[in-house]
Write a protein that holds these residues in place. Structure first.
Motif, short mmCIF file in Angstrom:
data_model
loop_
_atom_site.label_atom_id
_atom_site.label_comp_id
_atom_site.label_asym_id
_atom_site.label_seq_id
_atom_site.Cartn_x
_atom_site.Cartn_y
_atom_site.Cartn_z
N ALA A 257 9.86 2.59 -1.84
CA ALA A 257 8.08 2.37 -1.60
C ALA A 257 8.12 1.07 -2.60
CB ALA A 257 7.49 3.27 -1.88
N ALA A 258 8.20 1.33 -2.95
CA ALA A 258 8.48 -0.14 -4.77
C ALA A 258 8.30 -1.00 -3.73
CB ALA A 258 8.28 0.13 -6.00
N ALA A 259 9.76 -0.48 -4.16
CA ALA A 259 10.08 -2.07 -3.08
C ALA A 259 9.52 -3.04 -1.55
CB ALA A 259 12.00 -1.55 -2.55
N LEU A 260 9.01 -1.91 -0.74
CA LEU A 260 7.76 -2.23 0.02
C LEU A 260 7.21 -3.02 -0.21
CD1 LEU A 260 8.89 0.88 1.98
CD2 LEU A 260 9.73 -1.26 2.73
N ASP A 261 6.61 -2.08 -1.51
CA ASP A 261 5.50 -3.44 -2.02
C ASP A 261 5.95 -4.64 -2.08
OD1 ASP A 261 2.97 -2.96 -2.60
OD2 ASP A 261 3.29 -2.36 -4.43
N ALA A 262 7.34 -4.48 -2.96
CA ALA A 262 7.09 -6.26 -3.66
C ALA A 262 7.41 -6.73 -2.70
CB ALA A 262 9.00 -6.01 -4.97
N LEU A 263 7.81 -6.47 -1.30
CA LEU A 263 8.16 -7.10 -0.39
C LEU A 263 7.28 -7.51 0.78
CD1 LEU A 263 11.65 -5.85 0.59
CD2 LEU A 263 11.14 -8.16 -0.01
N GLY A 264 6.03 -6.75 0.05
CA GLY A 264 5.35 -7.30 0.27
C GLY A 264 4.36 -6.79 1.72
N TYR A 265 4.33 -5.21 1.97
CA TYR A 265 4.23 -4.47 2.88
C TYR A 265 3.50 -3.96 1.61
CZ TYR A 265 8.35 -5.65 5.92
OH TYR A 265 8.83 -7.29 6.16
N ASP A 266 1.98 -3.31 2.76
CA ASP A 266 0.80 -2.83 1.72
C ASP A 266 0.75 -1.39 3.02
OD1 ASP A 266 0.23 -3.39 5.01
OD2 ASP A 266 -1.92 -3.89 5.21
N ARG A 267 1.25 -0.70 3.14
CA ARG A 267 2.20 0.83 3.59
C ARG A 267 2.70 1.48 3.57
NH1 ARG A 267 3.76 1.85 9.30
NH2 ARG A 267 4.16 0.34 10.46
N ASP A 268 2.83 2.57 2.88
CA ASP A 268 3.85 3.20 2.07
C ASP A 268 5.00 4.42 3.62
OD1 ASP A 268 4.18 2.70 -0.28
OD2 ASP A 268 2.74 3.36 -1.06
N PRO A 269 6.35 5.13 2.86
CA PRO A 269 6.39 6.24 4.66
C PRO A 269 5.51 6.80 3.68
CG PRO A 269 8.46 4.60 3.60
CD PRO A 269 7.20 3.84 2.42
N GLU A 270 5.42 8.45 4.66
CA GLU A 270 5.13 9.29 4.59
C GLU A 270 6.28 10.44 4.33
OE1 GLU A 270 1.64 10.11 6.75
OE2 GLU A 270 1.77 8.40 8.24
N SER A 271 6.15 11.33 2.75
CA SER A 271 7.58 11.49 2.83
C SER A 271 6.99 12.96 2.98
CB SER A 271 8.38 11.25 1.51
OG SER A 271 8.76 9.84 1.93
N VAL A 272 7.82 14.00 3.74
CA VAL A 272 7.85 15.55 3.06
C VAL A 272 9.04 15.69 2.28
CG1 VAL A 272 7.11 17.25 3.99
CG2 VAL A 272 6.53 15.24 5.74
N PHE A 273 8.74 16.76 1.45
CA PHE A 273 9.66 16.57 0.92
C PHE A 273 9.64 18.32 0.63
CE2 PHE A 273 8.78 12.94 -1.78
CZ PHE A 273 9.55 12.11 -1.69
N TYR A 274 11.38 18.85 1.09
CA TYR A 274 11.63 20.12 0.94
C TYR A 274 12.38 21.34 -0.02
CZ TYR A 274 16.24 18.58 3.00
OH TYR A 274 17.13 18.41 3.35
#
Length: 575
Positions: A350-367
């Motif tokens: 998510a941080a790398a995608l933000d650094a690349l200019g993307y303003d949304r994150d993947p939604e993660s479901v952790f189990y």
């Protein structure tokens, strides 16, 4: 149907709030146990003044015009309470005779849902069985809620592990590797070679041999990174060999996919190089010992993200960034189902995608992982229970239970086998999906296959009972309006209300990415049906009552089958 009732109540209360001059949302909730209402609102608490007086004021201002599903509005202290109309009950019975129940409006939103994506290094094991079960259940629920969902499997065909297995398949003959379980499947086959290769790499057969193996594996990795067609095809054969076996297991479990996306594609088309170049240009990136990393301090992460190795090759996370950029371009939302050990990786992504200019994150479901009463499992140590073995055991135990309960009935062998499959696989899926994903699971056979407890066989049995009632009579179910006029007992009304809740449970489960709510609902529905069946005889009732109750039985059967089906559990016609 409850979703439509909610909408009408919300609109009516919003209108009353506006007319009374209050700036607040309706704030709807389920009423507490014992309150004779279908929907409640504590909105009066949030407004300035005497909450009880405000609640009375709002109740008087509520208009039921053009809101036919609301039968009554009143107050209990500061709470506003709403009851459904007779038309609501009629519509529940009418709509729940359709196998597509509930029908929710389509949403103008596309979703790429990725789940499982296991490394092609051997058979799937019980520890990560939650991934395909949660992922597949989520896909079913979100589609039922009206979303356009594409389910994908991300194939790792570039990593060191698959290169190691490919090397081992070239290096060793069949007689050189141990036969672990005798199961003739590609995924069980390659893991034998993987373990043999690791013995060599760990120096068990000499340092010189280990160095040669390491060198040849590195050369294969470099060839993959360079996009050499022969290397990609060769490793691809290894990947396909394992993936075919894994997918056979997933198909038994009931999980399916719309597409398979290979890591190598993002290397070959230059996307990975583009990602690396863009990250290198970021002021927070730095070079150290010929490797490149992104400092993640600005995102509150202590561990940096290495995105190019010292030898110039990319890492899994770099390729995963490329995959998620592709997801963003193809969909409105990207949802990932991940083990709890991937939390750091997800934050880095998510941080790398933000650094690349993307303003949304993947939604993660952790189990959290699944374990057995004997303890945790370790893939590296070989102390695992394979998913294939778990499913075999589930079907065998279900068959034994069904045969024990059959008494002297003459049952077709194929019917028993099909029922055992549905009950056994259903028990595994239900027991896994019924818990909130973040809670750990210790899988116990005596619980999962309990016909009398809060597990799949109990709900399946109730569904089979509902199906059997309709087969015992030539009487036809009454139409909804005639049926509702007859169905006045508390148990009957409670069952209709519970059937009507399914639409809201589907919507809430999709919104919250929480398929476990469907498992809870199916169990509660089964309990309501048993209360009705105990206190409201069907076959011995007078003709009008019998036909009304048959309509309720039919709606119950559909709702049970549908609620179980949305989490991938089948309902046999007889048990």
């Amino acid at each position: 149907m409850l979703t439509e009732l909610r909408r009408q109540v919300g609109d009516a209360l919003a209108e009353a709030l506006d007319e009374a001059g209050y700036d607040a949302d309706p704030d709807l909730e389920d009423p507490p146990e014992g309150v004779d209402a279908d929907i409640a609102s504590p909105v009066a608490f949030k407004l300035s003044g005497d909450p009880t007086a405000i609640a009375d004021e709002l109740a008087s201002a509520v208009s039921l015009d053009d809101r036919p599903l609301i039968g009554w509005v009143g107050t209990q202290g500061p709470y506003l309470n709403f009851r459904a109309s007779e038309l609501y009950f009629e519509r529940v019975l009418g709509s729940a005779t359709d196998d597509g129940y509930p029908t929710l409006p389509e949403k103008d939103e596309t979703i790429v849902l990725e789940h499982t994506s296991a490394n092609p290094t051997g058979p799937l094991h019980i520890g990560r069985a939650r991934n395909p079960v949660i992922g597949d259940s989520l896909a079913r629920v979100m589609r039922a809620a009206g979303y356009d969902v594409t389910v994908e499997y991300y194939v790792n065909d570039m990593g060191r592990q698959v290169a190691t297995i490919t090397w081992a398949l070239d290096e060793f003959d069949e007689d050189d590797v141990a036969d672990l379980d005798g199961r003739d499947k590609g995924d069980h086959d390659v893991v034998r070679y993987y373990r043999r290769a690791n013995e060599v790499l760990e120096g068990e057969e000499g340092e010189e041999y280990a160095e040669r193996a390491e060198r040849e594996i590195d050369e294969l990795l470099q060839a993959l990174e360079d996009g050499e067609e022969g290397a990609l095809e060769h490793v691809g054969e290894t990947v396909d060999r394992c993936l075919e076996g894994q997918l056979e297991s997933l198909e038994r479990l009931g999980a399916s996919y719309d597409g398979f996306v290979r890591e190598s594609g993002y290397v070959l088309d230059g996307t990975v190089d583009g990602v690396a170049s863009r990250l290198k240009a970021d002021s927070r990136s730095y070079e150290e010992d010929d490797a490149y990393a992104l400092d993640l301090t600005d995102w509150g992460i202590d561990k940096e993200l290495v995105f190019v190795r010292a030898d110039g090759t990319s890492l899994y996370t770099t390729r995963d960034i490329a995959y998620h950029i592709d997801k963003f371009e193809r969909s409105d939302r990207a949802v990932d189902v991940l083990g709890e050990d991937h939390k750091l990786q997800a934050r880095q992504l998510a941080a790398a995608l933000d650094a690349l200019g993307y303003d949304r994150d993947p939604e993660s479901v952790f189990y959290s992982f699944v374990s057995l009463p004997e303890g945790q499992m370790s893939t590296r140590e070989g102390n695992v229970v394979n998913l294939d073995d778990l499913l075999d055991e589930a079907v065998d135990r279900a068959r034994a239970e069904i045969e024990k309960r059959a008494d002297d009935r003459d049952r077709d062998v194929d019917e028993v086998e099909e029922t055992a499959r549905a009950v056994g696989i259903g028990a595994v899926r239900y027991d896994i999906v019924a818990r909130q994903p973040q809670k750990s699971i210790t899988f116990r056979w005596d619980e999962a296959l309990n016909f009398d407890g809060q597990h799949a066989p109990y709900v399946q049995y109730v569904g089979a009972r509902a199906s059997g009632i309709g087969q015992k009579t030539d009487a036809k179910p009454a139409d909804p309006s005639d049926a509702v006029a007859e169905l006045e007992a508390p148990e009957e009304r409670a069952l209709i209300r519970k059937i009507g809740e399914l639409s809201a449970v589907v919507e809430d489960s999709a919104d919250e990415l929480a398929p476990h709510r469907l498992a809870t609902y199916s169990r509660e529905l089964a309990e309501r049906f048993n209360e009705f069946y105990r206190d409201c005889p069907v076959m011995n009732a007078d003709e009008d009552t019998k036909r009304a109750r048959l309509a309720l039985v039919t709606a119950s059967r559909v709702a049970i089958e549908r609620s179980l089906g949305l989490i991938g559990v089948e309902t046999p016609e007889a048990m």
